[in-house]
Write an enzyme that holds these catalytic residues in place. Sequence first.
Site, PDB file in Angstrom:
ATOM      1  N   HIS A 108      25.646  12.035  18.352  1.00 51.76           N
ATOM      2  CA  HIS A 108      24.406  11.915  19.294  1.00 51.76           C
ATOM      3  C   HIS A 108      24.663  10.966  20.529  1.00 51.76           C
ATOM      4  O   HIS A 108      23.900  11.186  21.420  1.00 51.76           O
ATOM      5  CB  HIS A 108      23.181  11.211  18.279  1.00 51.76           C
ATOM      6  CG  HIS A 108      21.793  11.596  18.922  1.00 51.76           C
ATOM      7  ND1 HIS A 108      21.555  11.536  20.451  1.00 51.76           N
ATOM      8  CD2 HIS A 108      20.896  11.748  18.127  1.00 51.76           C
ATOM      9  CE1 HIS A 108      20.498  11.701  20.308  1.00 51.76           C
ATOM     10  NE2 HIS A 108      19.889  11.803  19.223  1.00 51.76           N
TER      11      HIS A 108
ATOM     12  N   ASP B  25      21.113  33.635  26.748  1.00 55.02           N
ATOM     13  CA  ASP B  25      21.798  35.233  26.552  1.00 55.02           C
ATOM     14  C   ASP B  25      23.130  35.096  26.613  1.00 55.02           C
ATOM     15  O   ASP B  25      23.857  35.013  27.533  1.00 55.02           O
ATOM     16  CB  ASP B  25      21.089  35.766  27.666  1.00 55.02           C
ATOM     17  CG  ASP B  25      21.495  37.409  27.766  1.00 55.02           C
ATOM     18  OD1 ASP B  25      22.241  37.812  26.843  1.00 55.02           O
ATOM     19  OD2 ASP B  25      21.183  38.125  28.782  1.00 55.02           O
TER      20      ASP B  25
END
Length: 496
Positions: A174, A426
């Site tokens: 993180h 995509d």
Amino acid sequence: MDYLFGRKPAVKVVPTDRVLPLHFFEDSPLVQGNNMAVSLVFDSVLDPEKLRLALEGLVKRPGWEKLGGRLRTNGAGKIEWHIPNEFTRERPAIGFSHVDHGMSAASHPAACKIPQPSTRPARVSDPDDLADLAWEPGYRPGGIKDYLTSDRPVLGLRVNSFTDKTVVVLQWQHVAFDALGMQYVVEGWSNMLWGKEADIPTPCDAKSDPFDAIAKGTRTATEQHVLADRRVGLVGILRWGLGYGFDMLVRAKDNGMVCIPETYWRPQLEKAVEELRAEAVGRGEDPSKVFLTEGDILTAWTMSCVVRSMGMSPDRLVAGSIAMSLRKAFEGDLIPASTERPYVGNAFGWANVLVSAGDVSSKPLSWLARQVRKAINEQGTRAQHEAYYAMVRASNTGLPIAIIGNGGMAQIGFSNWSKAGLFDLDFAPARRHAGEGDAPCRPCYVQENHGPIKPVDGFFVLGKDDKGNYWTSACKVKGQWAELQKQLDKDFEVAV
């Protein structure tokens, strides 16, 4: 001696590495306590090498090298970034693994549990059932210490191939970035895949911390925080820690993924806006100024369901903590515009909604959604963020948060990842089978796994799929998911 006591020895320092200190938002247990994995499920067979080369190519670009950095502890015990001067086969830009399972997803013991959308709000799966796809089998994240004893890049990619699906997993510690930082990473990754390198901006320089003024208070806050009088004192923090902290660190928990169909949440949003506009007309105000987002209604609805499922005392305080990015508030000030030089790191603030359990249970959802919107509007300004971190410094807890409410409150957290656009990615250029035409190749399912710190009732909104369904996950104390599902069912029956 390290081997004698079962400890891993420290990794040798490479003299040519560029060494940088951790920034303010990176240097806290709240961030360092979580290794993250986001799983993107595609109903296509993707080429793992194309995915790897695209992500590696991004990290090798000027300004992005920090994502290929390693984490080390110096002689003073402070964690630092060690960024290779050059990425090589021996010291790659990213961690990478590929597993070809050689079967359909439905035949695999974990992948067969990938959920389908539901027609009503429901817990549809346990994200931890896919943990052995998200991580190496048997591995469970131990926080930043997992990165301190190896030459492991802070960013990793794991690709699980099936004969009919691909599960693409982005892994990171993180300290590397938060949800909006992830947006810049996945957008850059996608652009590399599509050959659109010219569209990738160069991030802010990692050498200096742009939020240093907030961390050290060198720039004085210009106003008091709107909830300054609700900050919890030492006794209250101890009481809160014994309750919420015990739930988070000690009690057994179950993870859960909830699907919220558009056919359910959109009518709730429209009804709430209609009610608030009617109230505005009654007060002689302009109804066109009434505004709620999809996130507002999801946050309010989730808070309402959690509170009512737990049978709380009406006078118990409920604190909804909503994570917010600081980027928009400080663009043109501490950081440049994201379109010019995005800040790929951690930069988060909080909006806190304080309400009673009785009000949540008795008042309409539109009322609670308005409290959420009001909190975000009021507490999301530059001046209020500065005032909030002035409270953080005054609290002196070592955490980048101020505890607001009271020691006996019920805490419900929210982190909305919708802006990261995970469902909008995509990856068509990575398809192995050309017969699928020019149709987009978007994830049909997204989930996250993290650990070892797992806050109770900390909800991650993963985003909205192409059918309009929202997906949100959280850990709850073991046994509480059944009660929450009963509440979801009750809400659905009332709505229809």
